[in-house]
Scaffold this active site. Structure first.
Site, PDB file in Angstrom:
ATOM      1  N   CYS A 285      12.164  52.025  83.895  1.00 20.13           N
ATOM      2  CA  CYS A 285      11.832  50.655  83.504  1.00 20.13           C
ATOM      3  C   CYS A 285      12.907  50.033  82.641  1.00 20.13           C
ATOM      4  CB  CYS A 285      10.498  50.637  82.765  1.00 20.13           C
ATOM      5  SG  CYS A 285      10.446  51.783  81.393  1.00 20.13           S
ATOM      6  N   GLU A 383      13.625  43.623  90.043  1.00 23.03           N
ATOM      7  CA  GLU A 383      13.689  45.015  89.616  1.00 23.03           C
ATOM      8  C   GLU A 383      13.802  45.881  90.870  1.00 23.03           C
ATOM      9  OE1 GLU A 383      10.077  46.959  88.162  1.00 23.03           O
ATOM     10  OE2 GLU A 383      11.275  47.843  86.560  1.00 23.03           O
TER      11      GLU A 383
END
Ligand code: NDP
Length: 488
Positions: A285, A383
């Protein structure tokens, strides 16, 4: 390799059997490594009921902080004792390189020991300045039954960013791990029980997120939901929590900037650029997946990064010298490859990588570096969650701060410069919960992690992370005789 099989862990013991199981095949070899019981809503009801009973009537929240700390430290000792087994499970189920899996388990031990120290310090405060005969106690209490929903990329470590802090506060937890990587959650729950965590305090139910994750998030028996995962499912969790007006903490996705100024220690920054995006297969992340390099050093710096990336070893995660292991599954690998194709078709310059590893039974993607990436490109915005680096060049501090903040996410950012003024100015202007200077993906149990914007809200780890699992009850006390207000 023998296949591990897990049933739900509820009220201090594993269920006898399950009606059905989810198979987990190693993403690196395709071999069956584990089977997890497929939970349903009734299983989740049992787990929440066990946690509810343990919290409302059991000994755990009523023990002293010292007693809870002692149990947590025993739990940490047992993890050390079972270290190799836990490492192997992470490598088998996630496909991450073994040297990083070792770091995850070692990190878990540190988190538990730190949380144990917080159990002993849990306290509120007192107001004695409210006027004559008035005192107020701000009493810190455990928040109650906590739903913990976790992703697949750091199954043990992220769980240990939550569980020991919740337990230190006196909460009881129900865990819903990722359906890909549930093994370590079961192992850790069993070790916690062996250490003396009472029945019902640490429960684990495996199965589909859309079924049991959802039912846990909207369960009326839950007092707090701590979720780590994608921004999309985080939005689901907020909606589910609205049903019972339940507090949530959300650790969501990211698209972090890794900013290199010309006056940085360039050797360290090259390694930081590589670590930033290739650590944990890029499935991280806080990946520094957007590299910003000051134009005056860009040509040479980007060449060094791309040449080093091409030398990284991709393959068997059990090999000690493997740098990048397998993507979590073939669907995710296709998603990553889709982003790579978009980089090419939208005009970024592919410097190295750009394809899957040929002739492999597993889901391996070559380390990939794109140069001349612009803010309009998909790979700048989304992402990717894989080993794909996008490089953008900049001239000035103002320009790079604007570029870094041009994201729906705000989890973590990195800055490389030997000039403390540059570091402090950039850090203060970046919109993210975390900024690291002259290092990357670093941390310690004492330091809270939190996102802003699309990366979520609420703290994990540190004193602030511990306090998420507590609430303040204010007790206002009037001594002596009180001046009447209404009575005639
Ligand atoms: P997902 O959001 O897909 O899943 C996270 C968890 O939620 C899983 O256990 C999943 O179960 C469960 N889930 C799925 N649907 C629901 C639902 N409707 N209600 C409740 N729970 C549900 O994330 P991934 O597992 O794919 O993990 C990758 C993501 O996690 C990335 O976006 C990454 O950035 C983020 N992440 C954030 C971190 C942070 O600290 N900010 C740290 C690590 C990862 P199942 O697996 O069964 O679908």
């Amino acid at each position: 390799m023998s296949t591990r099989q897990y049933t739900h862990f509820i009220n201090g013991r594993f269920d006898g059997d399950a009606a059905s199981y989810v198979d987990r095949k190693s993403p690196a070899s395709g071999e069956l490594v584990a089977r997890f019981a497929t939970g349903d809503v009734a299983d989740m009801d049992r787990a929440v009921a066990a946690a509810r009973a343990a919290f409302d009537h059991g000994p755990w929240p009523r023990m002293s902080g010292m007693e809870r700390a002692e149990v947590l430290n025993k739990f940490a000792d047992l993890i050390r004792k079972n270290f190799d087994r836990l490492v192997r499970i992470e490598v088998e189920e996630v496909g991450k390189p073994i040297r990083f899996a070792r770091g995850d388990i070692e990190g878990s031990v540190g988190l538990i020991r730190y949380a144990a120290s917080l159990a002993m310090q849990m306290s509120g405060s007192t107001y004695t300045n409210l006027g004559a005969n008035k005192t107020a106690l701000l009493m810190r209490e455990p928040v109650g039954v906590v739903a913990l929903i976790t992703p697949w990329n750091f199954p043990a470590l992220i769980l240990m960013q939550k569980v020991p802090f919740a337990l230190a506060a006196g909460c009881a937890v129900v865990v819903k791990p990722s359906e890909f990587t549930s093994g370590s959650a079961f192992e850790l729950a069993a070790l916690a029980a062996e250490a003396g965590v009472p029945n019902g305090v640490f429960n684990v139910v495996s199965g589909k997120g859309s079924v049991i994750g959802q039912s846990l998030a909207e369960h009326p028996g839950v007092d707090f939901i701590s979720f780590t995962g994608s921004t999309r499912i985080g939005q689901n969790v907020i909606e589910a929590s609205a049903k019972n007006i339940v507090k949530t903490s959300l650790e969501l996705g990211g698209k972090s900037a890794n900013i290199v100024f010309a006056d940085a220690d360039l050797d360290a920054a090259v390694d930081g650029a590589l670590m930033g995006v290739f650590f944990n297969n890029g499935e991280c992340c806080v990946s520094g997946s957007r590299l910003f390099v000051q134009s005056s050093i860009a040509e040479e710096f980007v060449r060094r990064v791309s040449e080093s990336a091409a030398l990284l070893k991709v393959g068997n995660p059990f090999d000690e010298d493997t740098d990048i292991g397998a993507m979590i599954d073939s669907k995710h690998m296709s998603t990553v490859m889709g982003f790579v194709e978009s980089g090419v078709s939208e005009g970024a310059k592919l410097l190295t990588g750009g394809s899957a590893v040929e002739n492999s039974a597993g889901n391996f993607v070559q380390p990939t570096v794109f140069d001349h990436v612009t803010p309009q490109m998909t790979i700048f915005k989304e992402e990717i969650f894989g080993p794909v680096l996008s490089v953008t060049r900049f001239e000035t501090l103002d320009e790079v701060v604007a570029l870094a903040n041009d994201s729906i996410y705000g989890l973590s950012n990195y800055v490389w410069s030997k000039n403390i003024d540059t570091v402090m100015t950039v850090a203060s202007r970046l919109k993210s919960g975390w900024v690291q200077a002259n290092t990357v993906i670093d941390g310690a149990p004492q330091l809270p992690l939190a996102g802003v914007k699309g990366s979520g809200f609420g703290y994990e780890m540190g004193q602030a992370g511990f306090e998420e699992f507590t609430q303040i009850k204010t007790l206002f006390i009037h001594t002596g005789s009180r001046q009447p207000v209404f009575a005639k």
